[in-house]
Design an enzyme around this catalytic site. Structure first.
Site, short mmCIF file in Angstrom:
data_model
loop_
_atom_site.label_atom_id
_atom_site.label_comp_id
_atom_site.label_asym_id
_atom_site.label_seq_id
_atom_site.Cartn_x
_atom_site.Cartn_y
_atom_site.Cartn_z
N SER A 103 12.52 98.89 41.28
CA SER A 103 11.52 98.09 40.59
C SER A 103 12.15 97.00 39.72
O SER A 103 12.82 96.11 40.23
CB SER A 103 10.63 99.03 39.75
N ASP A 240 7.76 91.81 39.55
CA ASP A 240 9.07 92.44 39.38
C ASP A 240 9.70 92.62 40.75
O ASP A 240 9.18 92.14 41.75
CB ASP A 240 8.95 93.76 38.62
N ASP A 242 10.00 94.90 43.02
CA ASP A 242 9.26 95.45 44.16
C ASP A 242 7.81 95.03 44.18
O ASP A 242 7.02 95.51 45.00
CB ASP A 242 9.38 96.98 44.20
N ASP A 244 5.18 95.52 42.32
CA ASP A 244 4.04 96.38 42.03
C ASP A 244 3.44 96.08 40.66
O ASP A 244 2.50 96.74 40.24
CB ASP A 244 4.41 97.86 42.15
#
Length: 449
Positions: A103, A240, A242, A244
């Site tokens: 992340s 960010d 990833d 999400d």
């Protein structure tokens, strides 16, 4: 023994904490546990995605090897956002999904998380079962029983189409800067915004495997703010590594955080009779200003512990349609099974375009109280709950603030730190109390003490 799974899967320094061997074992254990919750008699199938970290390549190989050797067919999705993997777990009728990402953490870190059938995050109980079987599960498939490995070349197209089709209205006429954090959103978020009609300037869109989250993305908004002002954009959206989570910047350079985004989206859904049970789900970290704004609007607030997985559990239990975290993990459950930064950003922009109001003005639906967050490192976070001195100091601070603020002190679920959060009527007051409590935590819990 410390639990291997944190609030968002297993994370650590790739190659040292998260090794190829551990990843292989996790995959084999997951292959034994997760298909049990799938369809009996059906050959297990899993989808695997990753963010662009260099370590993701060898970790992906370990996951694929573990799953296939345990008799699971594997569909490699390539580099994709975490929510895309969740979406495609359901879209491709997989028994479970696997995402390799850390992340917002720096490039040397990586992580692994699993999605159950339908694309939902695993419960603590299922993660514990996977952990119990580590090193015990046996990858015993042979001959025709070994899993087959294929690549899905349409995964990006499927996800972009899903995003665009979810919007209540188009984004024509909006100039938008999107910061992809040199992560999984690169090439995907800009294209999705363009197809929805926006004029797009992309930054942080050149991942090289080592620059993910480096001076960019939702945890470092300086580059986005500068680009929004430079290009005279209507808004900026930051993701960010990833993708999400989502944070935003208005045309005047002001930050619009996850709480403000949720306030805007909650009112949009409320007016459209699409806010299920007129309820918004948040965590204990959400600003008191959000709670006051929702109360004034007649919207009920349900509060959970920190972690979007707990938000999701509450949403599913109460059949709610919107929830999230101040950090920008926001779940639109009518369109996604997990936090989706691209989906969130596009729906926020749709609200801006539909109302014809500047984002900074729209964000004023809530009055954000000054909030200070101090991260205390170098301490034993496991002793926070048992320290009488810390409990007494927190109680004293709460008494001092009364109804005009609040205190939250908690160990991080993903990092070796203790977070001290204070809200008050002024920034100076919040800072003073937070610093005082942080000093107590350091003194009481120092590893070197």
């Amino acid at each position: 023994m410390t639990r291997l799974f944190g609030t968002d899967g297993v994370r650590g320094l790739a190659g040292r904490d998260l090794t190829a061997g551990l990843t292989l074992e996790l995959a084999i254990a997951a292959a034994e546990v997760l298909p049990e919750r799938g369809i009996p008699g059906k050959r297990p199938r899993a989808v695997v995605g990753r963010d662009p970290r260099a370590s993701g390549e060898f970790l992906e190989a370990a996951v694929v090897a573990g799953l296939a050797s345990a008799g699971v067919d594997v569909i490699r999705l390539g580099v994709l956002p975490t929510p895309a993997v969740a979406f495609l777990t359901g879209e491709l009728d997989a028994d479970f999904g696997v995402m390799l990402s850390a992340s917002h953490n720096p490039a040397p870190d990586n992580g692994i998380k699993f999605f159950a059938r339908g694309g939902h995050k695993l419960s603590d109980e299922v993660e514990d079962e996977i952990e119990r079987r580590l090193g015990r599960a046996v990858a015993g498939a042979t001959g025709r029983d070994v899993g087959r490995v294929t690549d899905d070349t349409d995964s990006v197209e499927r996800y972009i189409t899903h995003l665009v089709n979810s919007l209540p209205n188009r984004l024509d006429g909006l100039k938008v800067v999107v910061d992809c954090a040199n992560g999984a959103a690169a090439g995907i978020a800009p294209e999705a915004l363009r197809r929805a009609g926006a004029d797009v300037i992309a930054i942080g869109d050149k991942p090289d495997g080592f620059n993910i989250n480096e001076g960019c993305g939702s945890t470092n908004l300086d580059a986005l703010r500068a680009a929004v002002l430079e290009h005279g954009a209507d808004a900026g959206i930051a993701h960010d590594g990833d993708a999400d989570r989502c944070q935003a910047v208005a045309a005047d350079g002001s930050v619009v955080d996850g709480d403000q985004i949720m306030a805007v989206l909650a009112l949009e859904l409320y007016e459209a009779n699409a806010l299920h049970n007129n309820t918004l789900v948040v965590t204990v970290m959400s600003n008191l200003g959000l709670k006051l704004a929702m109360k004034e609007a007649g919207i009920t607030l349900v509060e959970t512990q920190v972690g979007d997985r707990y938000v999701l559990e509450a949403m599913r239990a109460g059949s709610y349609s919107l929830g999230g975290e101040q950090s920008g993990h926001i779940i639109l459950l009518d369109h996604a099974t997990t936090g989706d930064g691209l989906l969130t950003g596009m729906h926020l922009l749709a609200a801006v375009n539909r109302r014809g109001v500047a984002l900074a003005e729209l964000a004023k639906v809530m009055n954000r109280l000054p909030q200070v967050l101090v991260n205390v490192s170098g301490v034993d976070k496991t002793r926070v709950a048992t320290s009488e001195r810390i409990a007494a100091e927190v109680a004293a601070a709460e008494a001092e603030l009364g109804d005009s603020g609040r205190v939250l002190l908690r160990p991080s679920g993903t990092e070796p730190i203790v977070r001290v959060m204070v809200e008050a009527t002024s920034q100076d007051r919040a800072q003073a109390i937070a610093d005082r409590l942080a000093d107590v935590v350091r003194d009481e819990l120092s590893i070197n003490a």
